[in-house]
Design an enzyme around this catalytic site. Sequence first.
Site, PDB file in Angstrom:
ATOM      1  N   LYS A 197       0.828  -1.212   0.000  1.00 26.81           N
ATOM      2  CA  LYS A 197       0.000   0.000   0.000  1.00 26.81           C
ATOM      3  C   LYS A 197       0.861   1.259   0.000  1.00 26.81           C
ATOM      4  O   LYS A 197       0.610   2.203  -0.747  1.00 26.81           O
ATOM      5  CB  LYS A 197      -0.923  -0.027   1.227  1.00 26.81           C
ATOM      6  CG  LYS A 197      -1.969   1.078   1.261  1.00 26.81           C
ATOM      7  CD  LYS A 197      -2.927   0.839   2.418  1.00 26.81           C
ATOM      8  CE  LYS A 197      -4.056   1.852   2.430  1.00 26.81           C
ATOM      9  NZ  LYS A 197      -5.028   1.571   3.513  1.00 26.81           N
ATOM     10  N   GLY A 254      -5.516  -4.185   5.407  1.00 28.39           N
ATOM     11  CA  GLY A 254      -4.714  -5.196   4.724  1.00 28.39           C
ATOM     12  C   GLY A 254      -5.358  -6.569   4.693  1.00 28.39           C
ATOM     13  O   GLY A 254      -5.380  -7.244   3.664  1.00 28.39           O
ATOM     14  N   ARG A 255      -5.895  -7.006   5.845  1.00 27.52           N
ATOM     15  CA  ARG A 255      -6.445  -8.360   5.901  1.00 27.52           C
ATOM     16  C   ARG A 255      -7.822  -8.450   5.257  1.00 27.52           C
ATOM     17  O   ARG A 255      -8.412  -9.535   5.184  1.00 27.52           O
ATOM     18  CB  ARG A 255      -6.481  -8.857   7.338  1.00 27.52           C
ATOM     19  CG  ARG A 255      -7.178  -7.938   8.331  1.00 27.52           C
ATOM     20  CD  ARG A 255      -6.862  -8.379   9.761  1.00 27.52           C
ATOM     21  NE  ARG A 255      -7.386  -7.477  10.772  1.00 27.52           N
ATOM     22  CZ  ARG A 255      -6.774  -6.365  11.175  1.00 27.52           C
ATOM     23  NH1 ARG A 255      -5.625  -6.010  10.617  1.00 27.52           N
ATOM     24  NH2 ARG A 255      -7.295  -5.608  12.125  1.00 27.52           N
ATOM     25  N   GLU A 340      -5.299 -11.123  14.129  1.00 33.48           N
ATOM     26  CA  GLU A 340      -4.861  -9.736  14.018  1.00 33.48           C
ATOM     27  C   GLU A 340      -6.021  -8.788  14.280  1.00 33.48           C
ATOM     28  O   GLU A 340      -5.821  -7.676  14.783  1.00 33.48           O
ATOM     29  CB  GLU A 340      -4.266  -9.479  12.627  1.00 33.48           C
ATOM     30  CG  GLU A 340      -3.524  -8.142  12.523  1.00 33.48           C
ATOM     31  CD  GLU A 340      -2.700  -8.029  11.254  1.00 33.48           C
ATOM     32  OE1 GLU A 340      -1.514  -8.399  11.274  1.00 33.48           O
ATOM     33  OE2 GLU A 340      -3.251  -7.574  10.226  1.00 33.48           O
ATOM     34  N   LYS A 499       8.382  -4.041  14.588  1.00 35.57           N
ATOM     35  CA  LYS A 499       8.935  -3.326  13.429  1.00 35.57           C
ATOM     36  C   LYS A 499       9.920  -2.253  13.871  1.00 35.57           C
ATOM     37  O   LYS A 499      11.008  -2.107  13.301  1.00 35.57           O
ATOM     38  CB  LYS A 499       7.809  -2.681  12.620  1.00 35.57           C
ATOM     39  CG  LYS A 499       6.950  -3.646  11.811  1.00 35.57           C
ATOM     40  CD  LYS A 499       5.918  -2.862  11.015  1.00 35.57           C
ATOM     41  CE  LYS A 499       5.060  -3.757  10.153  1.00 35.57           C
ATOM     42  NZ  LYS A 499       4.056  -2.990   9.378  1.00 35.57           N
TER      43      LYS A 499
END
Length: 530
Positions: A197, A254-255, A340, A499
Site C-alpha cells: 500500500k 490489509g487483511r 490480528e 517493526k
Amino acid sequence: MKRCDETQAWGALKGHFEAHGRDFDLREAFERDAGRFAAMSFEAPEVFADLSKNRIDTATWHFLLDMARECGLEAQRDALLRGDIANVTEGRAVLHTALRAPRGQGPFSDEVHSVLDSMLAYADRVRSDSGNSGFTDIVNIGIGGSDLGPAMVVPALDAYRNPAQQLHFVSNVDGHDIAPLLQRLDAKKTLFIVASKTFTTQETMANARAARTWFVQQGGSDVARHFAATTTNVKAAAEFGIHTTFGFWDWVGGRYSLWSAIGLPMAIAIGSADFRALLAGAHAMDRHFAHTPLAKNLPVLLGLLDVWYRNFHGFTSRSVAPYHQGLRRLPAYLQQLEMESNGKQVDQQGRALPFGTSPVVWGEPGTNGQHAYFQMLHQGTDVIPVEFIAVKTPSHGLADQHDKLLANCLAQSQALMLGKSAAAAFTEKAPTAAAGFDPAVLAQHRAFPGNRPSTTFVLDALTPQSLGALIALYEHRVFVSGALWGINSFDQWGVELGKALCNALLPRLGTGDTTGLDSSTAGLLKRLTS
C-alpha cells in the site's frame, strides 16, 4: 454501545452456563431432540452450516441473542456498512464491503469501479498473453494481507486458472523464499507484481529489489513491462521503474484487501468474469449479514458461538479443517483475519478487558490433519472446537477418492461427538496391541471422551462465487465477536513494536554494537555477528 459483560444477558448466561452449559452433553441432546439437526442448521448464500454438534441449546441461543441486542450489534453493523468511522484509533471507515458492491450500490462506487475496471482489463490482457512473447509466470511479492488472501484464493480456484500460466507468491524476507524461485524462472516471460500500500513495507521492498536486480542481471531491460504494482504510492513505484499501478484507499485494511487491487494476481489467474463472480458471492453474504434477522443470520450466530466458547467454556483455540485440498491455505488466511483483528486486550475506550478475546486459529486440510494433530483433538486434555468444510462436488473426476474424503469428514465430526467408552473399548479386539497387555488398561488408552464440539460447513462446489461468500462469512463473524467484546477489530498496533525494534537493531548487525541492549539480545547479536 454496551460491552457484552455489561449487559443483563451476560449475567443470565453465567447462570445458565453453571446450571446447564458446563455439563452439556451432545449425545444426550440428540437423544432428547430428534429435530436438533433441522433446528440448528442454517442456510446462507452458497453456504450451508450445521451447528447442531455444538454445546448449545435453544435457551443458550436466546440469551446470546439478547446479549447481541443489548450490545447494539445491529446498529454497529449498520454503521460499519454505511461507512461510519469503525477503526476509531486511526479515524477510518472500514469499507471492504464497498469493494464488492455492484456499481451504484455502495459508497465510493465510481472510484471503486473505475479501479476495478482498469485492473481487470489489465489482468485479462496478461492472462491472454501467455504465448511465445507473453508471460508464463506471475510472481506476487507482498506480505500479510497483500499475500495471504491472493495466496489462498489462487490455489482454491485452480480449476479456473489459465493452465499456460503459473502463479507464485513470495512474502518472507528470508532470501530462501525468493532465491529458489528466481532460479526456475525465465526473465523474458515473468511478470512481477509488487503489492504494498505504501510501497515501503520492509519485507516486500527487499524482495522487490532482489527481483529487479535478478531481472536486470538476466538481461532484462524493460522493467516497466515486467513489473506492476498495487499501491497508493505511485511516485515511489515510478522511481522504482514501475508505471502500471493500481491503487486502493485508506478504508481498505490489509487483511480485508483481497477484494481490491491487491486481488490482481487472483484476477490474472481466474479472469475478470470469475473475479466478478467472487465479488458477487461476497456481496450476497454482505446482504445476508445486513438484512437477515439475528436468529437466522449465520455470521451473527457464529460470532455469538465464539463468545460462548471463549468466555464461558474457556476454549482458547479453534481448529479449521477444510476437506478440500484447494483450501489448504485457508487456515493461514483465517489466522490473520481473526487473530490480528481480535487479538486485543483493551476495549475501544482503552479499558483492560476482564475476559479473553481471540482464540488461536489453526489447522490443515483433511485428511492430512487426521494423520497429524487429530489425535489431540480426540484424546487430548484440551477441548478444541473444530470447523469442517466439505465440498459436495469436486472439480476432478476421481469419484471414489472424493467419497473417501467426504466419509472421513463426516466420520471425524461424528467421532468427536460420540467418543467411545472404556467399556466399549474393552469388548473390542486391538490387533496392534502388545501381547499380554492388561485389557482393562488398554481399554483406557483406547477410550475417547467424546462430547467435543464441531461445526460443518457445506459448499455445493468450490467456485468463485461460493469462495467469495465463505470468505465474507468469516469476515463478518470476526466483526460480530469483536463488536460484542467492545474492541476495535480493525487496527493492529501489536505489529508496530517489533517493526520499530527491528529497524533499530538492523544497523547493529553490521557493527556488532550491543550498547544499551538487554543481556539476552546482546548475547544473541554477538552470536550471530561474530
